[in-house]
Design a protein around this motif. Structure first.
Motif, PDB file in Angstrom:
ATOM      1  N   GLY A 343       6.512  -0.854  -1.455  1.00  0.00           N
ATOM      2  CA  GLY A 343       6.179   0.416  -0.554  1.00  0.00           C
ATOM      3  C   GLY A 343       7.239   0.978   0.062  1.00  0.00           C
ATOM      4  O   GLY A 343       7.484   2.041   0.130  1.00  0.00           O
ATOM      5  N   LEU A 344       8.049   0.289   0.508  1.00  0.00           N
ATOM      6  CA  LEU A 344       9.181   0.709   1.349  1.00  0.00           C
ATOM      7  C   LEU A 344      10.394   0.889   0.693  1.00  0.00           C
ATOM      8  O   LEU A 344      11.038   2.325   0.746  1.00  0.00           O
ATOM      9  CB  LEU A 344       9.787  -0.537   2.282  1.00  0.00           C
ATOM     10  N   LEU A 345      10.531   0.611  -0.606  1.00  0.00           N
ATOM     11  CA  LEU A 345      11.679   1.050  -1.742  1.00  0.00           C
ATOM     12  C   LEU A 345      10.995   2.408  -2.620  1.00  0.00           C
ATOM     13  O   LEU A 345      11.820   2.805  -3.184  1.00  0.00           O
ATOM     14  CB  LEU A 345      12.142   0.069  -2.501  1.00  0.00           C
ATOM     15  N   ALA A 346       9.764   2.496  -2.386  1.00  0.00           N
ATOM     16  CA  ALA A 346       9.128   3.735  -3.415  1.00  0.00           C
ATOM     17  C   ALA A 346       9.839   5.041  -3.187  1.00  0.00           C
ATOM     18  O   ALA A 346       9.920   5.808  -4.185  1.00  0.00           O
ATOM     19  CB  ALA A 346       7.817   3.930  -3.111  1.00  0.00           C
ATOM     20  N   TYR A 347      10.528   5.213  -1.879  1.00  0.00           N
ATOM     21  CA  TYR A 347      10.972   6.652  -1.609  1.00  0.00           C
ATOM     22  C   TYR A 347      12.246   6.985  -2.589  1.00  0.00           C
ATOM     23  O   TYR A 347      12.658   8.058  -2.640  1.00  0.00           O
ATOM     24  CB  TYR A 347      11.355   6.737  -0.269  1.00  0.00           C
ATOM     25  N   LEU A 348      12.881   5.856  -3.345  1.00  0.00           N
ATOM     26  CA  LEU A 348      13.861   5.885  -4.055  1.00  0.00           C
ATOM     27  C   LEU A 348      13.479   6.509  -5.542  1.00  0.00           C
ATOM     28  O   LEU A 348      14.245   6.960  -6.152  1.00  0.00           O
ATOM     29  CB  LEU A 348      14.822   4.696  -4.418  1.00  0.00           C
ATOM     30  N   VAL A 349      12.328   6.209  -5.921  1.00  0.00           N
ATOM     31  CA  VAL A 349      11.567   6.829  -7.087  1.00  0.00           C
ATOM     32  C   VAL A 349      11.476   8.209  -6.877  1.00  0.00           C
ATOM     33  O   VAL A 349      10.944   8.827  -6.203  1.00  0.00           O
ATOM     34  CB  VAL A 349      10.600   6.234  -7.268  1.00  0.00           C
ATOM     35  N   LYS A 350      12.140   8.974  -7.808  1.00  0.00           N
ATOM     36  CA  LYS A 350      12.114  10.730  -7.830  1.00  0.00           C
ATOM     37  C   LYS A 350      10.849  11.095  -8.411  1.00  0.00           C
ATOM     38  O   LYS A 350      10.393  12.131  -7.852  1.00  0.00           O
ATOM     39  CB  LYS A 350      13.418  11.102  -8.534  1.00  0.00           C
ATOM     40  N   SER A 351      10.268  10.444  -9.247  1.00  0.00           N
ATOM     41  CA  SER A 351       9.046  11.274  -9.999  1.00  0.00           C
ATOM     42  C   SER A 351       7.935  11.019  -9.047  1.00  0.00           C
ATOM     43  O   SER A 351       7.892   9.948  -8.834  1.00  0.00           O
ATOM     44  CB  SER A 351       8.977  10.619 -11.287  1.00  0.00           C
ATOM     45  N   PRO A 352       7.019  12.220  -8.961  1.00  0.00           N
ATOM     46  CA  PRO A 352       5.751  11.733  -7.955  1.00  0.00           C
ATOM     47  C   PRO A 352       4.986  10.814  -8.526  1.00  0.00           C
ATOM     48  O   PRO A 352       4.485   9.821  -7.903  1.00  0.00           O
ATOM     49  CB  PRO A 352       5.151  13.054  -8.051  1.00  0.00           C
ATOM     50  N   GLU A 353       4.861  10.585 -10.198  1.00  0.00           N
ATOM     51  CA  GLU A 353       3.811   9.856 -10.621  1.00  0.00           C
ATOM     52  C   GLU A 353       4.433   8.220 -10.225  1.00  0.00           C
ATOM     53  O   GLU A 353       3.766   7.400 -10.227  1.00  0.00           O
ATOM     54  CB  GLU A 353       3.911   9.808 -12.149  1.00  0.00           C
ATOM     55  N   GLY A 354       5.880   8.159 -10.353  1.00  0.00           N
ATOM     56  CA  GLY A 354       6.407   6.818 -10.350  1.00  0.00           C
ATOM     57  C   GLY A 354       6.396   6.309  -8.941  1.00  0.00           C
ATOM     58  O   GLY A 354       6.131   5.136  -8.426  1.00  0.00           O
ATOM     59  N   ARG A 355       6.431   7.320  -7.897  1.00  0.00           N
ATOM     60  CA  ARG A 355       6.373   6.817  -6.672  1.00  0.00           C
ATOM     61  C   ARG A 355       4.786   6.368  -6.348  1.00  0.00           C
ATOM     62  O   ARG A 355       4.792   5.523  -5.656  1.00  0.00           O
ATOM     63  CB  ARG A 355       6.613   7.990  -5.836  1.00  0.00           C
ATOM     64  N   LEU A 356       3.970   7.248  -6.787  1.00  0.00           N
ATOM     65  CA  LEU A 356       2.483   6.894  -6.656  1.00  0.00           C
ATOM     66  C   LEU A 356       2.208   5.540  -7.244  1.00  0.00           C
ATOM     67  O   LEU A 356       1.692   4.580  -6.714  1.00  0.00           O
ATOM     68  CB  LEU A 356       1.464   7.919  -7.183  1.00  0.00           C
ATOM     69  N   PHE A 361       0.940  -0.225  -6.291  1.00  0.00           N
ATOM     70  CA  PHE A 361       1.139  -1.556  -6.622  1.00  0.00           C
ATOM     71  C   PHE A 361       1.368  -2.418  -5.107  1.00  0.00           C
ATOM     72  O   PHE A 361       0.771  -3.588  -4.852  1.00  0.00           O
ATOM     73  CB  PHE A 361       2.400  -1.937  -7.438  1.00  0.00           C
ATOM     74  N   ALA A 362       2.156  -1.742  -4.395  1.00  0.00           N
ATOM     75  CA  ALA A 362       2.201  -2.287  -2.988  1.00  0.00           C
ATOM     76  C   ALA A 362       0.957  -2.397  -2.098  1.00  0.00           C
ATOM     77  O   ALA A 362       0.556  -3.557  -1.416  1.00  0.00           O
ATOM     78  CB  ALA A 362       3.460  -1.361  -2.295  1.00  0.00           C
ATOM     79  N   VAL A 363       0.013  -1.436  -2.406  1.00  0.00           N
ATOM     80  CA  VAL A 363      -1.249  -1.655  -1.786  1.00  0.00           C
ATOM     81  C   VAL A 363      -2.055  -2.627  -2.286  1.00  0.00           C
ATOM     82  O   VAL A 363      -2.717  -3.347  -1.510  1.00  0.00           O
ATOM     83  CB  VAL A 363      -2.109  -0.231  -1.873  1.00  0.00           C
ATOM     84  N   TRP A 364      -2.009  -2.620  -3.508  1.00  0.00           N
ATOM     85  CA  TRP A 364      -2.651  -3.897  -4.101  1.00  0.00           C
ATOM     86  C   TRP A 364      -2.237  -5.006  -3.679  1.00  0.00           C
ATOM     87  O   TRP A 364      -3.028  -6.135  -3.423  1.00  0.00           O
ATOM     88  CB  TRP A 364      -2.358  -3.808  -5.665  1.00  0.00           C
TER      89      TRP A 364
END
Length: 958
Positions: A343-356, A361-364
């Motif tokens: 969840g906290l490292l997701a901001y490093l993912v550039k594509s919107p789909e990848g970030r989602l 997964f973090a919420v899961w």
């Protein structure tokens, strides 16, 4: 022969209480002496403020008395300097008093006392007149240190019933006085109520007197002390006899409360802090999910398929499988580790789909981990209470973080270093917290679990109770301004404001949780449920202060009932119970979006504009949980059922509870400090007052999510500032729903740009939002919901501003979509008639969905009807955004490209107030005074993708 080292004659003996008396006397002399001198010499000057003077205001504030004039300022500084000696001795003696063997808090409280003394000197000798910023920094630091000093004195001081009683009374009065203090300051600063500042001054002086009185109580403790001066080399002839220290041990077994009478342990305190940060991380991740999901239907203008990501909360169903349940509960910290990492490292993912995907997964993992944690600790009430407290205080911490960062959580994956994110800081503290959890795991080994009786009733009822609770907490309490905007009705202000009253919401959350921990039998009663339901009805049906009182009632109840509902739910099989809770919670999330998005979703018209149904369903679901809890209480011993105060079962639990309450108190103080720092100055000035110029703009900001799924508030603010806008209408600006992150872009824009703001129709009015920001005072504003028999509701604001002494009407409006021509026709007639009735100069900042010169355009632009004129009738390229006006001289018009901020450009017009309307003919820029020209910044290629386009340059009019 001189005496041996340390064995000398006693030269002087000073009773310990004299130190306390000297501190009290000098401090009161400093303040009251300055007051007497000030009233004697400069009475009318020190009672005067920026709005009123004598006789409307007739009593001076503390700051005006001690900091503005000679000689009262010198009197104060002289005696406060003398106070510093007894003050440092007071801190030292208190350290000696509490520095018992094994007591780790003595050095901590001494450090706080020294820090508090130094910051007092800071705001004393650096007055607001000298340096306002540093004066405020020292003052806030002093107030922040007051809470741990107060707690430390209560926690570490000897168990003397008299001192404990007076400290409780004085501390309660001190912190209780802050509420009316803030209220009357707002009455003075915002509402400019005559005489309010005088009442505020009385409460301010009361704070001073109570603060000093709290420290004066140490005289009772120090009566057992004597400060002894010995001559160890025989140079004097002292022979005074020393009295032995009184023994405090005789009172060691006297309790001073159910919670704060145990030895302080830093390891256990850090356990609580780490747990709370895990809860904060969970809520940071969960509240970001809807925001990421929302990005996709925005661009698809309908169901996108990515909405299925909201179902990532149903992971607890895995606990229905026994081998998986045992495996998950055995390796629980790894669930929290993967939740935080993804969840906290997701901001490093550039594509919107990848970030989602990463956040899903973090919420899961987060939902699975917290459910398993509660289930694992179900047989140990102490541990279960700790985990529930950490989860709830994590929500409060998340709300405070959003309060500090203008409704954005700085750890969200839509944030980064460029738009105000603190992602790296969040990751660092998460690493420390999860590392501490792993380090302390051997010391926190499972204790003997109490056997649980087989639960009565259906797990479905317990699960439904969780669903209502999760949804209510997320939709209403994940941001402190949400319910405030529910009851907002425009100017003049007749209700709460996001700042500072958001701190009141946060305080009520903490108070409710604390009440629920201490009085579980009260919160499980149907009477409490009925009171909470009344609060929900008041919030839904009323506005202004009455609606907010209902909101606070509901807030208190929701937080109080949380420990009860979760403790009851873990009695049942966790897989089916929490699956039911999260699945129905997901349904509620969609339900409360459908009531607004009915024009874009299947079956939407069935629930159109039914927030009342959403609220009623929420309370019915919570009622199911209460019913289940009552069923499972029926088998408890009669003695336990009758008690309304149920302390934890052992001293260790009492000590553990205290650490979570300390954490909660520190967060509350942080919230109050944020409210103070964010309180607006209300000293706004337009950009070009000499020319009496109004620069007005309209922009559809697309819910403050840019084309690449980043929060866009700062980019919006920068463009509005560079465009030198005095007035701007924002459309698609209501973000106060789970799916939009429960945000409010206008708070950041108003504070950074220095503007008054009208949020427009609130989130319970079922629109996509319209807001008005103004450099000019908003004298009055009303909100309108225009006729919309088929399509989405159309919001409008009708505001009257005071522009250079002239009242000007401003209309902000978002019309229905292209698919609903009848809606747009009715809306055109409604607002055109409203504008036509205005006899004042007027400006319309709008989203109309028409082509120039066709259809409804001729109703909007009409001499006979609305009386409005088009800013530039020759601009044929428009489709949505229009600026109309009457009674003003138009000076210029420009279109500024959006860059990647949103999907709509910024349109800007300049008007001169108090001048006759011109011919409307085009003139060259050189024929317009420099003060009235558009910024050259956006010429040519412009900056950051923003440039003058369509005409490639601004247009000016004669």
């Amino acid at each position: 022969m001189p005496p041996k080292h340390r064995d000398g004659n006693v030269v002087a003996v000073i009773p310990g209480q004299w130190i306390s008396h000297a501190h009290t006397l000098c401090c009161y002399t400093a303040f009251l002496g300055a007051l007497i001198v000030g009233i004697s010499l400069h009475y009318t000057k020190i009672v005067e403020n920026e709005h009123f003077g004598y006789p409307t205001e007739w009593f001076p504030s503390v700051s005006a008395t001690i900091g503005d004039r000679y000689p009262e300022r010198s009197v104060f500084q002289l005696f406060i300097a003398i106070t510093s000696g007894p003050r440092f001795l007071l801190v030292f003696l208190f350290y000696c008093l509490v520095n018992r063997k094994g007591e780790s808090g003595a050095k901590w409280i001494a450090g706080v006392g020294v820090f508090r003394t130094l910051t007092c000197g800071g705001w004393t000798y650096v007055t607001s007149t000298d340096d306002h910023d540093w004066h405020d920094i020292f003052m806030i630091s002093y107030l922040v240190a007051t809470l741990p000093w107060t707690i430390g004195c209560l926690m570490l001081g000897p168990p003397n019933p008299t001192t404990v009683k007076w400290r409780k009374y004085l501390a309660g009065a001190f912190f209780g006085t802050l509420v009316p203090l803030v209220y009357f300051f707002i009455q003075h600063k915002v509402h400019r109520v005559p005489g309010a500042y005088t009442i505020y001054a009385f409460f301010e002086w009361a704070l001073v007197l109570l603060d000093v009185a709290f420290d004066a109580v140490t005289a009772l403790d120090f009566s057992t002390f004597e400060v002894v001066v010995r001559d160890v080399k025989g140079l004097s002839r002292g022979d005074k006899q020393r009295v032995q220290d009184a023994v405090l041990e005789k009172q060691k077994d006297k309790p001073i409360g159910q919670v704060f009478n145990a030895r302080f342990d830093w390891h256990e305190m850090l356990d609580a802090v780490a747990d709370v940060y895990m809860g904060f991380t969970f809520w940071s991740v969960l509240t970001s999910l809807g925001l990421l999901v929302w990005y996709f239907p925005l661009w698809h203008m309908g169901i996108s398929g990515y909405e299925v990501a909201v179902m990532s909360t149903i992971s607890p169903f895995l606990l229905e499988i026994p081998p998986l349940r045992r495996l998950i509960t055995k390796f629980l910290p790894f669930n929290h580790l993967t939740m935080g990492a993804a969840g906290l490292l997701a901001y490093l993912v550039k594509s919107p789909e990848g970030r989602l995907g990463a956040v899903s997964f973090a919420v899961w993992e987060g939902c699975l981990g917290w459910t398993a944690t509660w289930y694992r600790d179900r047989g140990d009430p102490k541990k279960l209470e700790a985990r529930i407290s950490a989860w709830m205080i994590g929500l409060i911490a998340s709300s405070i973080a959003k309060f500090a960062f203008w409704t954005n959580n700085p750890m969200w994956p839509v944030m980064n270093a460029e738009n105000g994110g603190w992602n790296k800081t969040g990751i660092f503290f998460f690493a420390l917290s999860i590392g501490w959890v792993f380090y302390r795991r051997p010391q926190m080994a499972d204790t003997m679990q109490q056997p649980l009786e087989k639960p009565r009733g259906s797990s479905a009822l317990a699960g439904l109770g969780l669903a209502g609770l999760f949804f209510a907490l997320h939709s209403l309490l994940s941001d402190s301004s949400t319910m405030i905007l529910w009851v907002w009705e425009g100017y003049p202000v007749r209700g709460p404001l996001a700042v500072p009253h958001g701190a009141w919401t946060i305080f009520t959350m903490g108070a409710g949780l604390t009440f629920g921990l201490f009085y579980p039998n009260v919160t499980r009663s149907w009477s409490a449920f009925g009171i909470g339901s009344v609060g929900a009805a008041m919030l839904t049906g009323l506005s202004n202060w009455n609606g907010y009182y209902g909101a606070m009632t509901l807030t208190f109840y929701l937080c109080a009932v949380t420990p009860l509902l979760i403790s009851n739910a873990v009695r049942f099989p966790p897989g089916r119970t929490f699956f039911t809770g999260f699945f129905v919670y997901n349904f509620m999330v969609l339900f409360h979006v459908w009531v607004v998005a009915y024009a874009f979703v299947p079956g939407g018209p069935l629930v159109r504009e039914h927030t009342d149904w959403v609220m009623a369903t929420t309370m019915i679901l919570i009622g199911c949980g209460v019913f289940s809890a009552l069923q499972n209480t029926a088998g408890a011993p009669a003695k336990q059922q009758k008690k309304t105060f149920q302390p934890p079962p052992n001293p260790a639990a009492r000590r553990q509870r205290s650490y979570y309450i300390y954490t909660l108190l520190l967060l509350q103080l942080l919230s109050a400090s944020i409210a103070y720092l964010r309180f607006p100055a209300y000293n706004y000035e337009p950009y070009h007052p000499d020319s009496k110029l109004i620069t007005a703009g309209v922009w559809t900001i697309h819910f403050s999510i840019d084309n690449d799924m980043w929060s866009s508030e700062r980019r919006i603010e920068r463009l509005l500032r560079e465009s030198e806008l005095d007035l701007v209408g924002l459309l698609e600006s209501d973000l106060q729903r789970i799916i939009m992150g429960n945000r409010d872009t206008t708070q950041y824009l108003a504070e950074e740009l220095g503007m008054w703001v009208d949020y427009g129709p609130g989130p319970n009015k079922h629109t996509w939002g319209a807001a008005l920001l103004s450099k000019f005072p908003i004298v009055n504003s009303t909100h309108h919901l225009l006729p919309s028999p088929v399509g989405e509701l159309a919001p409008a604001i009708h505001a009257t501003i005071d522009a250079y002494g002239t009242l000007v009407d401003v209309f902000v409006f978002h019309s229905g979509q292209e698919e609903d021509p009848e809606d747009r026709r009715l809306q055109t007639e409604y607002l055109s008639e409203l504008m036509g009735r205005s006899t004042r100069p007027s400006i319309l900042l709008s989203y109309l969905v028409i082509k120039p010169g066709e259809g409804n355009y001729n109703t909007w632009v009409s001499e006979e009807g609305s009386g409005m004129k088009d800013i530039d009738a020759t601009d044929w390229d428009r489709w949505c955004e229009y600026i109309l006006y009457k009674g003003l001289r138009k000076v210029g018009y420009a279109r500024v490209s959006r860059g990647t901020v949103t999907d709509t450009e910024l349109q800007v017009a300049k008007f001169a107030v108090g001048q006759p309307e011109g011919t409307g003919e085009y003139v060259a820029e050189g024929e317009v005074s420099e003060d009235m020209r558009f910024p050259a910044l956006f010429r040519g290629e412009g900056v950051r993708g923003h440039r003058y386009h369509v005409f490639d340059e601004p247009r000016y009019f004669a």
